[in-house]
Motif scaffolding. Structure first.
Motif, PDB file in Angstrom:
ATOM      1  N   GLU A 110      66.553  34.481 -12.778  1.00  0.00           N
ATOM      2  CA  GLU A 110      66.750  33.479 -13.820  1.00  0.00           C
ATOM      3  C   GLU A 110      67.369  32.237 -13.179  1.00  0.00           C
ATOM      4  O   GLU A 110      68.216  32.328 -12.294  1.00  0.00           O
ATOM      5  N   VAL A 111      66.928  31.063 -13.613  1.00  0.00           N
ATOM      6  CA  VAL A 111      67.424  29.808 -13.054  1.00  0.00           C
ATOM      7  C   VAL A 111      68.284  29.110 -14.092  1.00  0.00           C
ATOM      8  O   VAL A 111      67.911  29.004 -15.257  1.00  0.00           O
ATOM      9  N   PHE A 112      69.440  28.630 -13.635  1.00  0.00           N
ATOM     10  CA  PHE A 112      70.374  27.908 -14.483  1.00  0.00           C
ATOM     11  C   PHE A 112      70.515  26.499 -13.944  1.00  0.00           C
ATOM     12  O   PHE A 112      70.469  26.276 -12.725  1.00  0.00           O
ATOM     13  N   ALA A 113      70.687  25.536 -14.848  1.00  0.00           N
ATOM     14  CA  ALA A 113      70.828  24.141 -14.427  1.00  0.00           C
ATOM     15  C   ALA A 113      71.901  23.462 -15.275  1.00  0.00           C
ATOM     16  O   ALA A 113      72.034  23.740 -16.473  1.00  0.00           O
ATOM     17  N   TRP A 114      72.661  22.571 -14.633  1.00  0.00           N
ATOM     18  CA  TRP A 114      73.721  21.827 -15.298  1.00  0.00           C
ATOM     19  C   TRP A 114      73.784  20.425 -14.709  1.00  0.00           C
ATOM     20  O   TRP A 114      73.352  20.195 -13.588  1.00  0.00           O
ATOM     21  N   ARG A 115      74.390  19.501 -15.451  1.00  0.00           N
ATOM     22  CA  ARG A 115      74.673  18.179 -14.878  1.00  0.00           C
ATOM     23  C   ARG A 115      75.522  18.380 -13.641  1.00  0.00           C
ATOM     24  O   ARG A 115      76.399  19.226 -13.607  1.00  0.00           O
ATOM     25  N   GLY A 153      78.181  28.359 -17.520  1.00  0.00           N
ATOM     26  CA  GLY A 153      78.910  27.255 -16.904  1.00  0.00           C
ATOM     27  C   GLY A 153      80.371  27.190 -17.320  1.00  0.00           C
ATOM     28  O   GLY A 153      81.029  26.166 -17.118  1.00  0.00           O
ATOM     29  N   LEU A 154      80.910  28.267 -17.869  1.00  0.00           N
ATOM     30  CA  LEU A 154      82.296  28.300 -18.323  1.00  0.00           C
ATOM     31  C   LEU A 154      83.252  28.221 -17.139  1.00  0.00           C
ATOM     32  O   LEU A 154      83.096  28.945 -16.148  1.00  0.00           O
ATOM     33  N   CYS A 155      84.249  27.353 -17.248  1.00  0.00           N
ATOM     34  CA  CYS A 155      85.271  27.238 -16.215  1.00  0.00           C
ATOM     35  C   CYS A 155      86.258  28.394 -16.383  1.00  0.00           C
ATOM     36  O   CYS A 155      86.883  28.539 -17.438  1.00  0.00           O
ATOM     37  N   ASP A 166      77.772  20.912 -18.574  1.00  0.00           N
ATOM     38  CA  ASP A 166      76.725  20.446 -19.486  1.00  0.00           C
ATOM     39  C   ASP A 166      75.390  21.028 -19.017  1.00  0.00           C
ATOM     40  O   ASP A 166      74.893  20.675 -17.945  1.00  0.00           O
ATOM     41  N   PRO A 167      74.794  21.942 -19.812  1.00  0.00           N
ATOM     42  CA  PRO A 167      73.550  22.568 -19.369  1.00  0.00           C
ATOM     43  C   PRO A 167      72.358  21.612 -19.444  1.00  0.00           C
ATOM     44  O   PRO A 167      72.307  20.720 -20.285  1.00  0.00           O
TER      45      PRO A 167
END
Length: 190
Positions: A110-115, A153-155, A166-167
């Protein structure tokens, strides 16, 4: 464009030389205008982008094999599991873009992307250009050590605990990753 290109236009004894940092634009000299669009993107709605192709004359497939799809991000194999890659998502009504990063889950693909921006200091990129540091499956901000889970993306540690990256919506199809985010109209390499 990954690297700037030098463009020279000569017409009627006049010459203009410019270094180009964008995927589209124009250069003028002596009454002649050279308009360019890398990857077949065209803002003016004409068919100019449709005739551009690779060296074998095939207008339907670019050299990278994407067919010029403006939403193509990368092949799945290009997205690392132990770091990130950078891309730029372009706004539909503007030439400005938003830098984003991608990371692949090693177990599920699975690929995840964020700013490409830390919530603590938005001007600080998580991936400054050589790939973001990943430790224990979490992305680590190079400037102050904040740690972000890969999925949401949770810190989990640092000055922005509880905030999220930000996704940017992406999807995997047939071994390639595509932009799937209504905010953006196209993608460029960086």
């Amino acid at each position: 464009m990954d690297d700037p290109a030098r463009v020279t236009v000569e017409a009627d004894g006049d010459a203009a030389r410019e270094t180009v940092y964008d995927t589209e634009g124009e250069v003028e000299a002596g009454g002649a205008t050279f308009r360019f669009s890398v990857g077949g993107a065209s803002d003016d709605g004409d068919d100019a982008g449709e005739t551009a192709g690779n060296d074998d004359g095939n207008p339907d497939v670019d050299e990278d094999g994407t067919g010029g799809d403006p939403l193509f991000v990368a092949s799945l194999s290009e997205v690392p599991t132990d770091s990130t890659i950078r891309r730029t998502a372009m706004w539909p009504d503007d030439r400005r873009g938003v830098g984003f990063i991608l990371r692949r889950d090693a177990e599920t693909d699975e690929v995840f992307a964020w700013r490409n921006s830390c919530p603590h200091k938005p001007e600080v990129p998580l991936d400054p250009g050589r790939g973001a540091r990943v430790d224990g499956g979490e992305i680590v901000c190079h400037e102050h050590g904040a740690r972000f889970e890969c999925g949401d993306g949770l810190c989990t540690w640092g000055p922005c605990v509880g905030e999220e990256l930000d996704p940017v919506g992406v999807e995997v199809r047939d071994g390639d990753v595509y932009l799937d985010d209504e905010r953006f109209a196209s993608v460029r390499p960086r």
